[in-house]
Motif scaffolding. Structure first.
Motif, PDB file in Angstrom:
ATOM      1  N   GLY A  92     -18.919 -17.718-110.488  1.00 31.29           N
ATOM      2  CA  GLY A  92     -19.612 -16.528-109.924  1.00 31.29           C
ATOM      3  C   GLY A  92     -19.720 -16.574-108.243  1.00 31.29           C
ATOM      4  N   SER A  93     -18.491 -15.938-107.754  1.00 31.67           N
ATOM      5  CA  SER A  93     -18.486 -16.112-106.215  1.00 31.67           C
ATOM      6  C   SER A  93     -18.752 -17.310-105.630  1.00 31.67           C
ATOM      7  N   VAL A  94     -18.216 -18.402-106.263  1.00 27.19           N
ATOM      8  CA  VAL A  94     -18.122 -19.826-105.721  1.00 27.19           C
ATOM      9  C   VAL A  94     -17.369 -19.708-104.319  1.00 27.19           C
ATOM     10  N   GLU A 138     -20.706 -18.161-116.408  1.00 28.13           N
ATOM     11  CA  GLU A 138     -20.471 -17.139-115.407  1.00 28.13           C
ATOM     12  C   GLU A 138     -21.429 -15.826-115.562  1.00 28.13           C
ATOM     13  N   ALA A 155     -22.776 -11.981-111.147  1.00 28.60           N
ATOM     14  CA  ALA A 155     -22.309 -12.920-109.919  1.00 28.60           C
ATOM     15  C   ALA A 155     -20.947 -12.985-109.718  1.00 28.60           C
ATOM     16  N   HIS A 196     -13.378 -14.213-121.171  1.00 30.62           N
ATOM     17  CA  HIS A 196     -13.873 -13.771-119.752  1.00 30.62           C
ATOM     18  C   HIS A 196     -14.673 -12.524-119.864  1.00 30.62           C
ATOM     19  N   GLY A 243     -17.555 -11.754-108.574  1.00 31.19           N
ATOM     20  CA  GLY A 243     -16.728 -10.829-107.775  1.00 31.19           C
ATOM     21  C   GLY A 243     -17.920  -9.798-106.963  1.00 31.19           C
ATOM     22  N   GLY A 262     -12.842 -17.257-108.881  1.00 27.86           N
ATOM     23  CA  GLY A 262     -12.069 -16.219-108.856  1.00 27.86           C
ATOM     24  C   GLY A 262     -11.475 -15.997-107.434  1.00 27.86           C
ATOM     25  N   GLY A 263     -12.230 -14.855-106.653  1.00 32.01           N
ATOM     26  CA  GLY A 263     -11.858 -14.389-105.573  1.00 32.01           C
ATOM     27  C   GLY A 263     -11.385 -15.688-104.538  1.00 32.01           C
TER      28      GLY A 263
HETATM   29  C1  PEP Z   1     -14.089 -15.226-112.190  1.00 33.70           C
HETATM   30  O1  PEP Z   1     -13.586 -14.026-112.385  1.00 33.70           O
HETATM   31  O2  PEP Z   1     -13.859 -15.993-113.330  1.00 33.70           O
HETATM   32  C2  PEP Z   1     -14.928 -15.365-111.061  1.00 33.70           C
HETATM   33  C3  PEP Z   1     -15.795 -16.472-110.937  1.00 33.70           C
HETATM   34  O3  PEP Z   1     -14.660 -14.642-110.015  1.00 33.70           O
HETATM   35  P1  PEP Z   1     -15.381 -14.640-108.574  1.00 33.70           P
HETATM   36  O4  PEP Z   1     -15.455 -15.960-108.226  1.00 33.70           O
HETATM   37  O5  PEP Z   1     -14.573 -13.924-107.817  1.00 33.70           O
HETATM   38  O6  PEP Z   1     -16.835 -14.149-108.815  1.00 33.70           O
END
Ligand code: PEP
Length: 251
Positions: A211-213, A167, A171, A95, A173, A233-234
């Motif tokens: 990435g911020s999906v 990722e 992008a 990661h 977070g 992630g978030g």
């Molecule tokens: C991640 O940490 O793998 C990630 C994609 O985070 P976020 O969706 O918050 O960008």
């Protein structure tokens, strides 16, 4: 035909109480049987989440493992064999937060990937470029290098039992999402690189976008031919939002 997959990376979030609440929310989701769903809690909460999700079709993985596959004298680390023992089936390796903030090198990432597979866990190899690298036009070169290090060390066959997550670091977070076209370009390049060694492995491997999906962006992203789902992630910390993303992967 590749089965879509949506995985939630909970990072270093959660307390016993909030994790119990999140697992409860996941239990209530109506999930499509056509999508593989997984969550990656902190190591501390893996057993709690496994217990909370008993009987539910959601896999549980770890966010990292040691380079040493078996238990031993390595203070603070968790081995892939221990993760398997508690019930994990997947583990994230490489990661960008670990690469960037904790100095994980490609060599270390390769060793973790190998350790995971040696113990029967499926590694999810994370690759991606920084904003500076993208702006310098180096995206494909960077991603190809990160992937190539593992192929060179373990052979392309290793990817018949692995997942790749693209990722872009810029992008993660940030609220910035790669456009479906930007993501597709990189996913296609990853598949092409694998296809140069094995068409069969390339056709079968799942490549997730992360990435911020959000639910709102997921449908278009997952509609691209080489995007097989998402690493979230978030948005995975909210059961309803995560459920909507899982549903987008089933459409
Ligand atoms: C991640 O940490 O793998 C990630 C994609 O985070 P976020 O969706 O918050 O960008």
């Amino acid at each position: 035909m590749r089965r879509p997959m949506v995985a939630g990376n909970w990072k270093m979030h959660g307390t016993c109480a909030s994790v119990a609440e999140l697992a409860e929310g996941l239990r209530d989701l109506a999930l499509s049987s056509d999508v593989d769903v997984a969550v990656f809690p902190s190591s501390l909460h893996i057993s709690q989440v496994l217990a909370g999700l008993q009987g539910v079709c959601i896999q549980v993985g770890a966010q990292d493992c040691s380079v040493e596959p078996m238990p031993g004298a390595l203070t603070g680390e968790v081995s892939a064999s221990q993760l398997l023992d508690v019930g994990c089936v997947l583990v994230l390796v490489g990661h960008s937060e670990r690469r960037q903030l904790l100095g994980e090198t490609d060599e270390v990432v390769g060793r973790k990937f190998a350790a995971a597979q040696a113990c029967g866990l499926t590694p999810v190899l994370c690759v991606g470029e920084t904003l500076a690298q993208r702006e310098a036009g180096k995206t494909l070169e960077v991603v190809s290098h990160q992937l190539g290090c593992v192929i060179d060390e373990l052979g392309v066959g290793a990817f018949s039992r692995a997942v790749v997550a693209y990722e872009p670091v810029w992008a993660i977070g940030t609220g910035l999402t790669a456009t479906p076209q930007q993501a597709q370009e990189v996913h296609a390049a990853i598949r092409l690189q694998l296809a140069a060694e094995s068409a069969e492995v390339a056709a079968g491997v799942r490549i997730l976008y992360g990435g911020s999906v959000k639910a709102a962006s997921a449908v278009e992203l997952f509609g691209m031919p080489d995007i097989d789902g998402g690493l979230v992630g978030g948005a995975s910390l909210n059961a309803d939002e995560f459920g909507a993303i899982c549903r987008a992967a089933g459409n």
